[in-house]
Write an enzyme that holds these catalytic residues in place. Structure first.
Site, PDB file in Angstrom:
ATOM      1  N   CYS A  65       0.890  -1.168   0.000  1.00  0.00           N
ATOM      2  CA  CYS A  65       0.000   0.000   0.000  1.00  0.00           C
ATOM      3  C   CYS A  65       0.926   1.215   0.000  1.00  0.00           C
ATOM      4  O   CYS A  65       2.105   1.076  -0.345  1.00  0.00           O
ATOM      5  CB  CYS A  65      -0.991  -0.026   1.172  1.00  0.00           C
ATOM      6  SG  CYS A  65      -0.284   0.114   2.818  1.00  0.00           S
ATOM      7  N   HIS A  98      13.832 -15.280  12.526  1.00  0.00           N
ATOM      8  CA  HIS A  98      13.391 -15.297  13.925  1.00  0.00           C
ATOM      9  C   HIS A  98      11.876 -15.331  14.102  1.00  0.00           C
ATOM     10  O   HIS A  98      11.393 -15.867  15.092  1.00  0.00           O
ATOM     11  CB  HIS A  98      13.937 -14.067  14.658  1.00  0.00           C
ATOM     12  CG  HIS A  98      15.403 -14.166  14.945  1.00  0.00           C
ATOM     13  ND1 HIS A  98      16.069 -13.267  15.747  1.00  0.00           N
ATOM     14  CD2 HIS A  98      16.342 -15.055  14.513  1.00  0.00           C
ATOM     15  CE1 HIS A  98      17.352 -13.601  15.811  1.00  0.00           C
ATOM     16  NE2 HIS A  98      17.543 -14.677  15.063  1.00  0.00           N
ATOM     17  N   ASN A  99      11.133 -14.745  13.178  1.00  0.00           N
ATOM     18  CA  ASN A  99       9.678 -14.602  13.377  1.00  0.00           C
ATOM     19  C   ASN A  99       8.852 -15.484  12.462  1.00  0.00           C
ATOM     20  O   ASN A  99       7.627 -15.514  12.567  1.00  0.00           O
ATOM     21  CB  ASN A  99       9.243 -13.143  13.190  1.00  0.00           C
ATOM     22  CG  ASN A  99      10.146 -12.157  13.895  1.00  0.00           C
ATOM     23  OD1 ASN A  99      10.816 -11.344  13.263  1.00  0.00           O
ATOM     24  ND2 ASN A  99      10.205 -12.242  15.204  1.00  0.00           N
ATOM     25  N   HIS A 133      13.459 -19.836  18.720  1.00  0.00           N
ATOM     26  CA  HIS A 133      12.488 -18.935  18.098  1.00  0.00           C
ATOM     27  C   HIS A 133      11.132 -19.611  17.879  1.00  0.00           C
ATOM     28  O   HIS A 133      10.116 -18.952  17.793  1.00  0.00           O
ATOM     29  CB  HIS A 133      13.039 -18.396  16.774  1.00  0.00           C
ATOM     30  CG  HIS A 133      14.330 -17.672  16.970  1.00  0.00           C
ATOM     31  ND1 HIS A 133      14.413 -16.478  17.645  1.00  0.00           N
ATOM     32  CD2 HIS A 133      15.597 -18.006  16.618  1.00  0.00           C
ATOM     33  CE1 HIS A 133      15.677 -16.098  17.697  1.00  0.00           C
ATOM     34  NE2 HIS A 133      16.419 -17.007  17.090  1.00  0.00           N
TER      35      HIS A 133
END
Ligand code: RB5
Length: 146
Positions: A65, A98-99, A133
């Site tokens: 966006c 990590h995520n 993680h």
């Protein structure tokens, strides 16, 4: 890889630039709109694209966006989605390592085309590290229930 794409009007040009890049790399791209520069609402496309990843139809998604912020917030409302809004490749890499992020958001009014491609390439090339993680990502998943 199967990659879903989506944007509003402010992210449309960048989405098309990324789409050409991904197709040239041989990815299977599912472009869920918008398909022109007419004014549109980013939550509609954030949701549409995120659902493609959440239901397993796509491996990853990329959403654009104006800032990348609104559409990332919308995508993150869909259960199972971890969407990060990135303006540089380091965060894109770490969002995967990590995520375990599964959706990348970019701002068409923020990043230039070539920087955007570096961010996209870094995101798609990086594996989740797992290990310590994994537990943290699981704690994030628990928040899907709130
Ligand atoms: C549209 O003008 C703009 O608000 C939108 O593309 C996005 O930047 C919102 O977060």
């Amino acid at each position: 890889m199967k990659i879903a794409l989506g944007s509003d009007h402010a992210g449309y040009d960048l989405k098309m630039y990324i789409r050409a890049h991904l197709e040239a790399q041989g990815h299977e791209v599912n472009d869920l709109g918008v398909h022109n520069n007419e004014r549109s609402d980013y939550p509609v496309y954030g949701k549409k694209v995120a659902k493609e990843v959440a239901n397993g139809n796509s491996d990853f998604a990329i959403v654009c966006c104006g800032t990348g912020v609104g559409i990332s917030i919308a995508a993150n409302k869909v259960k199972g989605i971890r969407c990060c809004c990135c303006s540089e490749p380091y965060s894109a890499r770490m969002s995967r390592r990590h995520n375990n992020c599964n959706v990348l958001a970019l701002g068409g009014r923020v990043v230039g085309d070539e920087l955007a491609l570096m961010i996209v390439d870094e995101f798609l090339a990086t594996e989740f590290e797992g290990g310590r993680h994994e537990r943290r990502v699981n704690l994030i998943s628990e928040l899907d229930e709130y």
